[in-house]
Design an enzyme around this catalytic site. Sequence first.
Site, PDB file in Angstrom:
ATOM      1  N   CYS A  31      47.922 105.007  43.434  1.00  0.00           N
ATOM      2  CA  CYS A  31      47.994 103.306  42.968  1.00  0.00           C
ATOM      3  C   CYS A  31      49.354 102.967  43.278  1.00  0.00           C
ATOM      4  CB  CYS A  31      47.349 102.951  41.905  1.00  0.00           C
ATOM      5  SG  CYS A  31      45.704 103.019  41.806  1.00  0.00           S
TER       6      CYS A  31
ATOM      7  N   CYS B 127      48.068 105.361  38.665  1.00  0.00           N
ATOM      8  CA  CYS B 127      48.205 106.681  39.338  1.00  0.00           C
ATOM      9  C   CYS B 127      49.211 106.851  40.549  1.00  0.00           C
ATOM     10  CB  CYS B 127      46.875 107.437  39.726  1.00  0.00           C
ATOM     11  SG  CYS B 127      46.284 106.647  41.488  1.00  0.00           S
TER      12      CYS B 127
ATOM     13  N   THR C 193      31.667  96.569  58.718  1.00  0.00           N
ATOM     14  CA  THR C 193      31.037  97.475  57.501  1.00  0.00           C
ATOM     15  C   THR C 193      29.934  96.725  56.985  1.00  0.00           C
ATOM     16  OG1 THR C 193      33.753  97.903  56.939  1.00  0.00           O
ATOM     17  CG2 THR C 193      32.005  98.391  55.513  1.00  0.00           C
TER      18      THR C 193
ATOM     19  N   CYS D  70      31.375  91.394  58.027  1.00  0.00           N
ATOM     20  CA  CYS D  70      32.512  92.314  58.760  1.00  0.00           C
ATOM     21  C   CYS D  70      31.571  93.608  59.482  1.00  0.00           C
ATOM     22  CB  CYS D  70      33.656  92.624  58.341  1.00  0.00           C
ATOM     23  SG  CYS D  70      33.762  94.401  57.290  1.00  0.00           S
TER      24      CYS D  70
ATOM     25  N   ILE E  35      38.281  92.906  65.132  1.00  0.00           N
ATOM     26  CA  ILE E  35      39.553  93.186  64.689  1.00  0.00           C
ATOM     27  C   ILE E  35      40.549  93.494  65.724  1.00  0.00           C
ATOM     28  CG2 ILE E  35      40.427  95.288  63.514  1.00  0.00           C
ATOM     29  CD1 ILE E  35      38.797  93.744  61.402  1.00  0.00           C
TER      30      ILE E  35
ATOM     31  N   HIS F 193      27.147  98.141  59.202  1.00  0.00           N
ATOM     32  CA  HIS F 193      26.868  99.295  59.048  1.00  0.00           C
ATOM     33  C   HIS F 193      25.940  99.284  57.665  1.00  0.00           C
ATOM     34  CE1 HIS F 193      28.991 101.028  62.337  1.00  0.00           C
ATOM     35  NE2 HIS F 193      30.098 100.519  62.066  1.00  0.00           N
TER      36      HIS F 193
ATOM     37  N   GLU G 238      34.529  89.895  52.190  1.00  0.00           N
ATOM     38  CA  GLU G 238      35.757  88.919  52.917  1.00  0.00           C
ATOM     39  C   GLU G 238      35.535  87.674  52.393  1.00  0.00           C
ATOM     40  OE1 GLU G 238      35.531  89.335  56.900  1.00  0.00           O
ATOM     41  OE2 GLU G 238      35.804  91.487  57.075  1.00  0.00           O
TER      42      GLU G 238
HETATM   43  N1  LIG Z   1      40.662 101.316  59.566  1.00  0.00           N
HETATM   44  C1  LIG Z   1      40.534 100.301  58.994  1.00  0.00           C
HETATM   45  O1  LIG Z   1      41.147  99.673  58.160  1.00  0.00           O
HETATM   46  C2  LIG Z   1      39.322  99.448  59.684  1.00  0.00           C
HETATM   47  C3  LIG Z   1      39.085  98.118  59.121  1.00  0.00           C
HETATM   48  C4  LIG Z   1      38.139  97.215  59.822  1.00  0.00           C
HETATM   49  C5  LIG Z   1      37.400  97.849  60.930  1.00  0.00           C
HETATM   50  N2  LIG Z   1      37.549  98.972  61.253  1.00  0.00           N
HETATM   51  C6  LIG Z   1      37.014  99.516  62.249  1.00  0.00           C
HETATM   52  O2  LIG Z   1      37.757  99.230  63.594  1.00  0.00           O
HETATM   53  C7  LIG Z   1      36.645  99.151  64.669  1.00  0.00           C
HETATM   54  C8  LIG Z   1      36.806  97.884  65.298  1.00  0.00           C
HETATM   55  O3  LIG Z   1      36.444  96.906  64.322  1.00  0.00           O
HETATM   56  P1  LIG Z   1      35.455  95.558  65.067  1.00  0.00           P
HETATM   57  O4  LIG Z   1      34.961  94.748  63.857  1.00  0.00           O
HETATM   58  O5  LIG Z   1      36.419  94.842  66.076  1.00  0.00           O
HETATM   59  O6  LIG Z   1      34.315  96.332  65.908  1.00  0.00           O
HETATM   60  P2  LIG Z   1      33.179  95.665  66.735  1.00  0.00           P
HETATM   61  O7  LIG Z   1      32.392  96.969  66.922  1.00  0.00           O
HETATM   62  O8  LIG Z   1      32.592  94.474  66.468  1.00  0.00           O
HETATM   63  O9  LIG Z   1      34.222  95.700  68.157  1.00  0.00           O
HETATM   64  C9  LIG Z   1      34.191  96.645  68.877  1.00  0.00           C
HETATM   65  C10 LIG Z   1      34.517  96.392  70.584  1.00  0.00           C
HETATM   66  O10 LIG Z   1      34.828  97.561  71.436  1.00  0.00           O
HETATM   67  C11 LIG Z   1      34.322  97.657  72.517  1.00  0.00           C
HETATM   68  N3  LIG Z   1      33.909  98.719  72.926  1.00  0.00           N
HETATM   69  C12 LIG Z   1      32.859  99.368  72.837  1.00  0.00           C
HETATM   70  N4  LIG Z   1      32.860 100.450  73.654  1.00  0.00           N
HETATM   71  C13 LIG Z   1      34.131 100.580  74.044  1.00  0.00           C
HETATM   72  C14 LIG Z   1      34.677 101.274  74.829  1.00  0.00           C
HETATM   73  N5  LIG Z   1      34.270 102.572  75.374  1.00  0.00           N
HETATM   74  N6  LIG Z   1      36.081 101.091  75.560  1.00  0.00           N
HETATM   75  C15 LIG Z   1      36.612  99.605  75.352  1.00  0.00           C
HETATM   76  N7  LIG Z   1      35.957  98.908  74.633  1.00  0.00           N
HETATM   77  C16 LIG Z   1      34.727  99.418  73.931  1.00  0.00           C
HETATM   78  C17 LIG Z   1      33.064  96.372  72.395  1.00  0.00           C
HETATM   79  O11 LIG Z   1      32.751  95.823  73.417  1.00  0.00           O
HETATM   80  C18 LIG Z   1      33.606  95.744  71.161  1.00  0.00           C
HETATM   81  O12 LIG Z   1      34.277  94.239  71.475  1.00  0.00           O
HETATM   82  C19 LIG Z   1      35.496  99.401  64.087  1.00  0.00           C
HETATM   83  O13 LIG Z   1      35.234 100.789  64.235  1.00  0.00           O
HETATM   84  C20 LIG Z   1      35.502  99.212  62.641  1.00  0.00           C
HETATM   85  O14 LIG Z   1      34.605 100.166  61.929  1.00  0.00           O
HETATM   86  C21 LIG Z   1      38.757  99.868  60.830  1.00  0.00           C
HETATM   87 ZN   LIG Z   2      35.645  93.834  55.987  1.00  0.00          ZN
HETATM   88 ZN   LIG Z   3      44.898 105.109  40.815  1.00  0.00          ZN
END
Ligand SMILES: NC(=O)c1ccc[n+]([C@@H]2O[C@H](COP(=O)([O-])OP(=O)(O)OC[C@H]3O[C@@H](n4cnc5c(N)ncnc54)[C@H](O)[C@@H]3O)[C@@H](O)[C@H]2O)c1
Ligand SMILES: [Zn+2]
Ligand SMILES: [Zn+2]
Length: 349
Positions: free
Chosen positions: A98, A95, A42, A40, A175, A45, A63
Amino acid sequence: MERMRAAVLIEPRRFEIREVPVPAIGPRDALVRVSRTGICGTDIHIWNGHYAADRLPLVPGHEFCGTVAAVGDAVRHLAPGTRCVADINIGCGTCFWCRRNEILNCPEMAQVGIGRDGAFAEYVALPARLVISLPDTLPDAVAALTEPVACVVRAADKAGIRPGQSVVVLGAGPIGNLHVQMLRLAGAAPILVADLSEDRCRMALEAGADAAISDPAALAAEVGRLTGGRGADVVIESVGSERLYAQAFDLIRKGGHVAFFGLTGPEASVPVGILRTILEETSLKGSVAGMGEDMHTALTLLAHGRFRTEAFTRAEFPLEAITQAFETLASRPEDLKTQIRIGRDPAVA
Ligand SMILES: NC(=O)c1ccc[n+]([C@@H]2O[C@H](COP(=O)([O-])OP(=O)(O)OC[C@H]3O[C@@H](n4cnc5c(N)ncnc54)[C@H](O)[C@@H]3O)[C@@H](O)[C@H]2O)c1
Ligand SMILES: [Zn+2]
Ligand SMILES: [Zn+2]
């Protein structure tokens, strides 16, 4: 001591396949034999050194799907041989946070594959209470999507999505595509997606979006056209761009909601108009990961075929080729997920 193969990230962009000890389990833990683990954002990263760099060397991977190999002496509810996935978010379990299923706020929080060794390995250990058994009919490759689906289940819940709400999803990555599918299930309409990639826009339409825009200059007008000129009820930022977060507030209607989802660096911020927030009663809320009941909801939806998973399950690499899997991800935008196959292929066994 028994040993296993594991992909250990020694330093950014350097995996080594090593023989390491099988993780030891305590009386309340389970040892899971991993069959496959998805890569994924993360993980990317972590691989790049942008996240959890202070935790290396680390076996990433969160995952996963597998089979219970052993349980601790105090575990009564789970038996070896059970096919399973697991909630990777380990809290103290008792807690304030949780109890509210806000496990990432627990002072003792740890995440499998992020803060401690995970599932790019033959075995992974974690508290048995977090193991979730699988229906026989659910293939491993689909079950391994439970965690990412749980993230969008939680996001839709936190954003309070209701039938008939107009929603804009910024970003149609893996996502973003799952957000679209979840929004369809929750009854959102219309659903508009923005992504710079034409391919990702097309895939978002296939996943159930009503419109997909690849030209950023055309986005505001299209949102207006689809919402009677009001703006969207909800905008979900699923890219992680400060600029898009700011734009999200321009795309919501009066009284609309911005869902904070895409991850940024720790210093990123967005200006929020105080008076506008009060007078128009706009709102914002974050959503992080998928945990507890989110995981069970995600599994139920997957088990009943509510998600289109084909683009998430066709790319797979053996553990030995994990570096190749990471290095070639960006060149395969049509594969929304790449999975690492770890357990022996059933056809070969
Ligand atoms: N909050 C949470 O629980 C959670 C969970 C999972 C992932 N995330 C985050 O969610 C985000 C999406 O995850 P992902 O795996 O799909 O990421 P990804 O980086 O694989 O996909 C991002 C998409 O955004 C598009 N993009 C880039 N710049 C853009 C712009 N200016 N305008 C429109 N589209 C643009 C890209 O073409 C790509 O298709 C990431 O930042 C990820 O870290 C958050
Ligand atoms: Zn994940
Ligand atoms: Zn806890």
